[in-house]
Design a protein around this motif. Structure first.
Motif, PDB file in Angstrom:
ATOM      1  N   SER A 134      47.211  35.612  40.439  1.00  0.00           N
ATOM      2  CA  SER A 134      46.497  36.074  41.628  1.00  0.00           C
ATOM      3  C   SER A 134      47.103  35.291  42.783  1.00  0.00           C
ATOM      4  CB  SER A 134      44.997  35.831  41.503  1.00  0.00           C
ATOM      5  OG  SER A 134      44.740  34.477  41.247  1.00  0.00           O
TER       6      SER A 134
ATOM      7  N   SER B 194      35.798  33.723  41.228  1.00  0.00           N
ATOM      8  CA  SER B 194      35.360  34.873  42.031  1.00  0.00           C
ATOM      9  C   SER B 194      35.117  36.091  41.137  1.00  0.00           C
ATOM     10  CB  SER B 194      36.415  35.226  43.075  1.00  0.00           C
ATOM     11  OG  SER B 194      37.551  35.795  42.458  1.00  0.00           O
TER      12      SER B 194
ATOM     13  N   ASP C 125      44.729  23.975  35.950  1.00  0.00           N
ATOM     14  CA  ASP C 125      45.697  23.195  36.734  1.00  0.00           C
ATOM     15  C   ASP C 125      45.293  23.021  38.181  1.00  0.00           C
ATOM     16  OD1 ASP C 125      46.286  26.057  37.327  1.00  0.00           O
ATOM     17  OD2 ASP C 125      47.849  25.169  38.565  1.00  0.00           O
TER      18      ASP C 125
HETATM   19  P1  IMP Z   1      38.986  34.357  39.825  1.00  0.00           P
HETATM   20  O1  IMP Z   1      38.688  33.845  41.199  1.00  0.00           O
HETATM   21  O2  IMP Z   1      37.745  34.516  38.981  1.00  0.00           O
HETATM   22  O3  IMP Z   1      39.824  35.587  39.878  1.00  0.00           O
HETATM   23  O4  IMP Z   1      39.831  33.207  39.117  1.00  0.00           O
HETATM   24  C1  IMP Z   1      41.196  33.275  39.101  1.00  0.00           C
HETATM   25  C2  IMP Z   1      41.854  32.091  38.497  1.00  0.00           C
HETATM   26  O5  IMP Z   1      41.753  31.029  39.420  1.00  0.00           O
HETATM   27  C3  IMP Z   1      41.286  31.530  37.212  1.00  0.00           C
HETATM   28  O6  IMP Z   1      41.687  32.215  36.055  1.00  0.00           O
HETATM   29  C4  IMP Z   1      41.930  30.155  37.260  1.00  0.00           C
HETATM   30  O7  IMP Z   1      43.258  30.221  36.790  1.00  0.00           O
HETATM   31  C5  IMP Z   1      41.906  29.831  38.735  1.00  0.00           C
HETATM   32  N1  IMP Z   1      40.784  28.945  39.060  1.00  0.00           N
HETATM   33  C6  IMP Z   1      39.576  29.236  39.541  1.00  0.00           C
HETATM   34  N2  IMP Z   1      38.811  28.148  39.715  1.00  0.00           N
HETATM   35  C7  IMP Z   1      39.579  27.111  39.304  1.00  0.00           C
HETATM   36  C8  IMP Z   1      39.363  25.687  39.209  1.00  0.00           C
HETATM   37  O8  IMP Z   1      38.293  25.132  39.515  1.00  0.00           O
HETATM   38  N3  IMP Z   1      40.423  24.963  38.742  1.00  0.00           N
HETATM   39  C9  IMP Z   1      41.601  25.508  38.368  1.00  0.00           C
HETATM   40  N4  IMP Z   1      41.844  26.830  38.424  1.00  0.00           N
HETATM   41  C10 IMP Z   1      40.844  27.609  38.883  1.00  0.00           C
END
Ligand code: IMP
Ligand code: MG
Length: 175
Positions: free
Chosen positions: A68, A103, A158
């Protein structure tokens, strides 16, 4: 990289105890079935390997990688498939294994895409969930830990590609 340090949020012992409990639940959910695990790289790898070791049904594994676009600590909502699965998932019982739902943008995109491929069943388990941060609704079947809105690392997660190898969940504190 901004000046920061890492402190322990969830210890190695707590993480491994919880993963064993999750594995027991999955063993019940999929008793008598074959389970196909789909790991979302790179973050999901540590969790999936640890989880898979405690599963007692026939298990196969596949990996996919999505990115993303965004900065080191924020996802933008634009999801790109960097590496697709090697095998079809049609008519299989699929469990997607993720490190964290934040998110929800990445997972909601991914789950829709996988559902279109006609698996017999499609479930999602995540080690961590930050429910406060949800923008897009995602149906999570199994969660390891719900955490506050903090940026965490370790156990696959990470900060600018660092700290994935930590055996615990740490929180980044900026100075
Ligand atoms: P999304 O916002 O749910 O689409 O999350 C996307 C990606 O952001 C996740 O799969 C993680 O790889 C990364 N991510 C979200 N929050 C964290 C965090 O607190 N630490 C590290 N990576 C994160
Ligand atoms: Mg991820």
């Amino acid at each position: 990289m901004e000046k920061h340090h890492v402190s322990v949020l969830i210890s190695e012992e707590e993480v491994s105890r919880r993963i064993k409990e999750m594995a027991e639940q999955i063993n019940e959910m999929f008793a008598g079935k074959e389970l196909h695990l789909v790991c979302v790289l790179r973050g999901g790898a540590f969790f999936m390997c640890e989880l898979a070791k405690h599963l007692n049904m026939p298990v196969s594994l596949d990996f996919m990688s999505v990115s993303s676009y965004g900065s080191a600590t924020k996802s933008s909502g634009v999801v790109k498939i960097v590496k697709d699965l090697d095998e079809p998932i049609k008519d299989r019982d699929v469990l997607v294994v993720e490190d964290i739902v934040d998110s929800g943008r990445t997972l909601s995109y991914l789950m829709d895409m996988l559902r279109d491929r006609g698996p017999r069943s499609l479930h999602l388990c995540t080690l961590l969930d930050k429910p406060e941060r949800r923008v897009v609704d995602v149906n999570v079947d199994l969660t390891g830990f719900q955490i506050e809105d903090k940026f965490v690392v370790g156990y696959g997660l990470d900060y600018d590609q660092m700290y994935r190898n930590l055996p615990y969940i740490g929180v980044i504190e900026f100075e």
